[in-house]
Design an enzyme around this catalytic site. Structure first.
Site, PDB file in Angstrom:
ATOM      1  N   GLY A 102       0.811  -1.221   0.000  1.00 27.93           N
ATOM      2  CA  GLY A 102       0.000   0.000   0.000  1.00 27.93           C
ATOM      3  C   GLY A 102       0.838   1.261   0.000  1.00 27.93           C
ATOM      4  N   LYS A 125       4.022  12.648  -2.594  1.00 23.98           N
ATOM      5  CA  LYS A 125       4.907  11.585  -2.113  1.00 23.98           C
ATOM      6  C   LYS A 125       5.777  12.146  -0.992  1.00 23.98           C
ATOM      7  CE  LYS A 125       8.187   8.054  -3.641  1.00 23.98           C
ATOM      8  NZ  LYS A 125       8.764   7.381  -4.814  1.00 23.98           N
ATOM      9  N   GLY A 138       6.734   7.582   6.506  1.00 19.99           N
ATOM     10  CA  GLY A 138       5.841   8.236   5.539  1.00 19.99           C
ATOM     11  C   GLY A 138       6.449   9.453   4.866  1.00 19.99           C
ATOM     12  N   ARG A 195       3.252  14.361  -7.607  1.00 16.87           N
ATOM     13  CA  ARG A 195       3.376  13.634  -8.860  1.00 16.87           C
ATOM     14  C   ARG A 195       1.990  13.328  -9.404  1.00 16.87           C
ATOM     15  NH1 ARG A 195       5.779   7.682  -7.041  1.00 16.87           N
ATOM     16  NH2 ARG A 195       3.954   7.027  -5.852  1.00 16.87           N
ATOM     17  N   ASP A 272       4.533  -4.274  -7.228  1.00 19.09           N
ATOM     18  CA  ASP A 272       3.858  -3.074  -6.714  1.00 19.09           C
ATOM     19  C   ASP A 272       4.405  -1.807  -7.363  1.00 19.09           C
ATOM     20  OD1 ASP A 272       6.078  -4.120  -5.043  1.00 19.09           O
ATOM     21  OD2 ASP A 272       5.934  -2.180  -4.053  1.00 19.09           O
ATOM     22  N   ASP A 282       7.269   5.007  -9.732  1.00 21.87           N
ATOM     23  CA  ASP A 282       8.038   4.842  -8.502  1.00 21.87           C
ATOM     24  C   ASP A 282       9.553   4.880  -8.730  1.00 21.87           C
ATOM     25  OD1 ASP A 282       5.695   4.727  -7.160  1.00 21.87           O
ATOM     26  OD2 ASP A 282       6.123   2.897  -6.062  1.00 21.87           O
TER      27      ASP A 282
END
Ligand code: AMP
Ligand code: MG
Length: 521
Positions: A102, A125, A138, A195, A272, A282
């Site tokens: 996630g 992000k 985070g 982003r 992912d 990513d």
């Protein structure tokens, strides 16, 4: 043009699927839902470091002029219509099932509909913890944020499918990172990238639902994805699902070929990190190739197996598609057609690959005999390991009828990190003699062949050592190189950025961040 804080955002994903509405940030498993509603955690002193004028014009978003707008870019404020969330997905990491992952530090703010059918998900992000942060904070450091901000835009200008980046803010906060995983954690400046992409849906979003046997959710997600992002697909339920998967296979194959064309190594091709739209997604420990080495991986974590090395990426693309196929299998009466669709990858990859190599080499078409030549070409490059970008640039100006091995060696001398030995020089001479003979058989004119090569071979690539230097400067409060790179990425097929037309310098070959990187970001 509108202010980012006054756009009427759509929240179709939130509206369409069950979510965890609690707003709780505690790390946890979230069965039964596709996302968790969560707000960004404010930062202490946001400042706007970079803004993409070109992307903002495309999106019709005004450059922030007020603190209110900058606050949105930093997660310190929300537009009234935003319904922020972190998506729940799973994935295979380094070949192993990792379960629920996630968005641990990405928070989607909302969808900006530029025009009907042209909608962009805006995502921060590094915006603070979510239920998917596990044991991490985070946050994102300036170092990794600058890399994602510049590189995703660089890929866009290289015409490689990618997510984009609109803004980069410094948070004013420090973030603790153990960059070398050696127990020496240090504080680094924090940053946040805004982003954007039509969607950040990953293979892992589908894998999660299949693994949890939430087949209604899985069915609903595939239907929604097809209707929204693949509206051209036709047919009954099963045919349409197969047609969709076939298109994901095709887009993934094309993406792998595009990475090969420009010499890009992603570094963490976990499922992912694979977009169902076929985008580069990513940005972490990525790199362009400097010296042409198919076994090169920029990711220190990947060193033991080199699973994500440059020359492995197309095979991993297929492996990852196999994971997606397994996730979709429960939706189909039998798996035969699904497997057959997966198997179209090979044909699709090689079709695009040979066309791409033909363009890079300035061939009017790729004949069967050319395929053997292309193989020989790549093998010779892998042996001599010249700078990939510079070698292809010099190939464009190779004079006709190369006289002897020394003349060829001299022609390519600027590209070598190590001068080839006698054997290598002879192999290169043979290769170039064969190449020269083949290009003379072109039906197209030399000028047309040259144009093909110029459009296919970048002259400027955003090398890791340049990023590293720009980041060091920014950490000292200077932004000169950063600004230069921000301009240079925009015209990679021209001589505009020839100030940077050089091999990776010797000092950068072993230095952390200049060649290889850790995942720590
Ligand atoms: P990556 O390989 O960087 O795409 O990340 C793999 C997983 O780790 C994803 O679920 C990320 O959201 C999560 N992750 C990476 N870094 C952080 C961080 N600093 N804080 C929270 N989650 C993170
Ligand atoms: Mg990721």
């Amino acid at each position: 043009m509108q202010n980012i804080s006054s756009i009427a955002y759509k929240n179709e994903f939130v509206k369409s699927f069950p979510g965890d509405e609690s707003g709780e940030k505690q790390p946890r498993q979230t069965p039964g839902v596709l996302y968790s509603r969560v707000s960004p955690t404010p930062v202490s002193g946001p400042t706007l470091l970079a803004w993409s004028d070109a992307l903002s014009a495309e999106l019709g978003i005004l450059k922030p002029a007020t603190q209110e707008d900058i606050a949105v870019l930093a997660g310190n404020g929300l537009a009234p219509s935003m319904q922020p969330y972190a998506a729940c997905y799973a994935g295979h990491q380094f070949g192993n099932w990792a379960g629920q992952l996630g968005d641990g530090r990405a928070i989607t703010l909302g969808e900006h509909e530029v025009s009907p059918g042209n909608s962009w998900e805006l995502q921060l992000k590094g915006a603070g913890p979510t239920p998917y942060s596990r044991r991490a904070d985070g946050r994102a450091v300036l170092r990794s944020s600058v890399r994602e901000y510049l590189m995703s835009e660089a890929m866009h200008y290289l015409r490689v499918p990618t997510t984009r980046a609109l803004s980069l803010v410094r948070t004013g906060d420090q973030v603790l990172r153990d960059m070398f995983y050696n127990g020496n954690a240090a504080h680094e400046p924090g940053a946040i990238v805004l982003r954007t992409a039509p969607s950040f849906l990953r293979f892992g979003n589908f894998e999660l639902l299949a693994a949890r046997k939430e087949l209604d959710n899985l069915r609903q997600l595939t239907d929604w994805t097809m209707a929204r992002y693949f509206p051209h697909l036709q047919g009954g339920r099963d045919e349409k699902l197969l047609a969709w998967f076939e298109e994901v296979v095709e887009r993934t194959a094309r993406l792998m070929v595009e990475w090969l064309r420009v010499g890009f190594v992603h570094g963490v091709m976990n499922t992912d990190n694979m977009s169902v739209l076929g985008l580069t997604i990513d940005y972490g420990p990525f790199s362009f190739l400097d010296d042409y080495d198919p076994a090169f991986t920029p990711n220190t974590t990947d060193l033991p197996g080199r699973r994500y090395a440059f020359g492995q990426q197309h095979a991993i693309g297929y492996w990852n598609l196999g994971c997606l196929a397994s996730a979709l299998a429960p939706l189909l009466p039998d798996t035969e057609k699904l497997v057959a669709t997966l198997e179209t990858y090979r044909e699709s990859f090689y079709r695009h690959y040979y066309a791409m190599m033909g363009n890079k080499l300035g061939l009017d078409e790729v004949r069967d005999t050319d395929k053997a030549f292309i193989k020989q070409f790549e093998e010779t490059l892998a042996t001599l390991k010249p700078d990939m970008t510079i070698f292809y640039q010099l190939l464009m100006t190779l004079p006709p009828h190369p006289a002897d091995a020394q003349a060829v060696l001299d022609h390519f001398s600027e590209s070598f990190y190590q001068t080839p030995n006698h054997e290598g020089a002879t192999a290169l001479f043979r290769l170039m003699t064969r190449y020269d003979a083949r290009r003379q058989e072109n039906i197209c004119t030399p000028a047309e062949a040259l144009q093909l090569m110029q459009e296919s071979n970048p002259r400027f690539i955003l090398r890791n050592y340049l990023l590293h230097q720009a980041i060091e400067e920014l950490e000292r409060g200077e932004d000169q190189l950063f600004r230069q790179l921000q301009e240079a990425i925009k015209t990679p097929y021209t001589t505009d950025a020839d100030a940077f037309f050089a091999k990776r310098p010797e000092w950068a070959s072993q230095k952390a961040g200049c060649s290889m990187l850790s995942c720590s970001s």
